[in-house]
Scaffold this motif. Structure first.
Motif, PDB file in Angstrom:
ATOM      1  N   CYS A 181       0.844  -1.196   0.000  1.00 52.23           N
ATOM      2  CA  CYS A 181       0.000   0.000   0.000  1.00 52.23           C
ATOM      3  C   CYS A 181       0.880   1.248   0.000  1.00 52.23           C
ATOM      4  O   CYS A 181       1.842   1.337   0.768  1.00 52.23           O
TER       5      CYS A 181
ATOM      6  N   ILE B 192       0.181   4.097   1.065  1.00 51.94           N
ATOM      7  CA  ILE B 192      -0.009   4.924   2.263  1.00 51.94           C
ATOM      8  C   ILE B 192       0.608   4.261   3.496  1.00 51.94           C
ATOM      9  O   ILE B 192       1.421   4.849   4.191  1.00 51.94           O
ATOM     10  N   CYS B 193       0.221   2.997   3.747  1.00 48.35           N
ATOM     11  CA  CYS B 193       0.627   2.368   5.017  1.00 48.35           C
ATOM     12  C   CYS B 193       1.678   1.270   4.862  1.00 48.35           C
ATOM     13  O   CYS B 193       2.163   0.745   5.852  1.00 48.35           O
TER      14      CYS B 193
ATOM     15  N   CYS C 257      -4.815   0.333   0.370  1.00 48.71           N
ATOM     16  CA  CYS C 257      -5.405  -0.902   0.889  1.00 48.71           C
ATOM     17  C   CYS C 257      -6.746  -0.628   1.571  1.00 48.71           C
ATOM     18  O   CYS C 257      -7.112   0.516   1.832  1.00 48.71           O
TER      19      CYS C 257
ATOM     20  N   CYS D  77      -6.773   1.477   4.734  1.00 47.73           N
ATOM     21  CA  CYS D  77      -6.579   2.921   4.526  1.00 47.73           C
ATOM     22  C   CYS D  77      -7.838   3.601   3.986  1.00 47.73           C
ATOM     23  O   CYS D  77      -8.074   4.768   4.280  1.00 47.73           O
TER      24      CYS D  77
HETATM   25 ZN    ZN Z   1      -2.870   1.042   3.457  1.00 44.96          ZN
END
Ligand code: ZN
Length: 203
Positions: free
Chosen positions: A62, A64-65, A74, A77
């Motif tokens: 992902c 972001i994370c 994902c 998120c």
């Molecule tokens: Zn994520």
């Protein structure tokens, strides 16, 4: 010549060597698995190959994370049902599953992809710490729960993160040590993990 070196004219030996490279698989297990695969019907062997390739082709990280996912960002998120105010920081994608098992945590995640381990040459720059700081700096996050492993590297990472995060105005907490010291979250059962989350303290 190495006794177990793979040989292109020895498909079975090659398979044994490949299986032996998997974590937790010794020479005997590798041989047992290889013979099992040899006796397996063709369609099952095809399915196993397809599953391995599909993981390599379709599962990604992902943006972001850093959790593993087949859609980016994902589900953790993008889910509107999760609480933006609480962020749980873990070392590895598999640790997300350990926290999810508790069913008590409804916040978001951030995966560091490791822990600070100077002896292994892993410093802060090798981890997804910049992304974490950027997420917190954006605002909206009130608490960061540091759920790194309860061992030397995990503790060092938790202290390092607390020092960077607290000036950004968030509460930084560390999971309680109901989990045996020196162990890995991956092996924590859900009761232990729930207690560790509930008993978290400010760092
Ligand atoms: Zn994520």
């Amino acid at each position: 010549m190495m006794p177990d070196s793979p040989n292109k004219n020895d498909p079975l030996g090659e398979l044994v060597a490949a299986l032996q490279r998997l974590p937790g698989i010794g020479a005997r297990s590798a041989q047992r698995l290889a013979f099992h695969i040899l006796k397996t019907p063709r369609d099952q062997a095809d399915a196993l190959c397809a599953a391995i390739l599909s993981v390599k082709d379709r599962v990604t990280y992902c943006s972001i994370c850093s959790n593993i996912t087949s859609v980016d960002p994902c589900n953790y998120c993008i889910s509107p049902e999760r609480d933006d105010r609480v962020l749980c920081v873990v070392e590895q994608p598999e640790n997300v599953a350990a926290v999810e098992k508790t069913r008590g945590f409804r916040g978001r995640y951030h995966v560091l992809m490791g822990a600070i381990a100077p002896l292994q040459g892993i410093g802060p720059d090798e981890l997804k710490i910049k992304g974490l700081l950027a997420r917190v700096a954006q605002g909206g996050i009130e608490e960061v729960i540091v759920a790194t492993n309860p061992n030397v590297e995990g503790e060092a990472t938790a202290l390092y993160l607390a020092r960077l995060l607290k000036p950004l105005g968030v509460r930084v907490t560390r999971i309680a040590m109901g989990i045996p010291v020196g162990s890995d979250l991956e092996y924590a059962d859900e009761v232990t993990m729930s207690r560790a989350m509930d008993g978290r303290r400010e760092v």
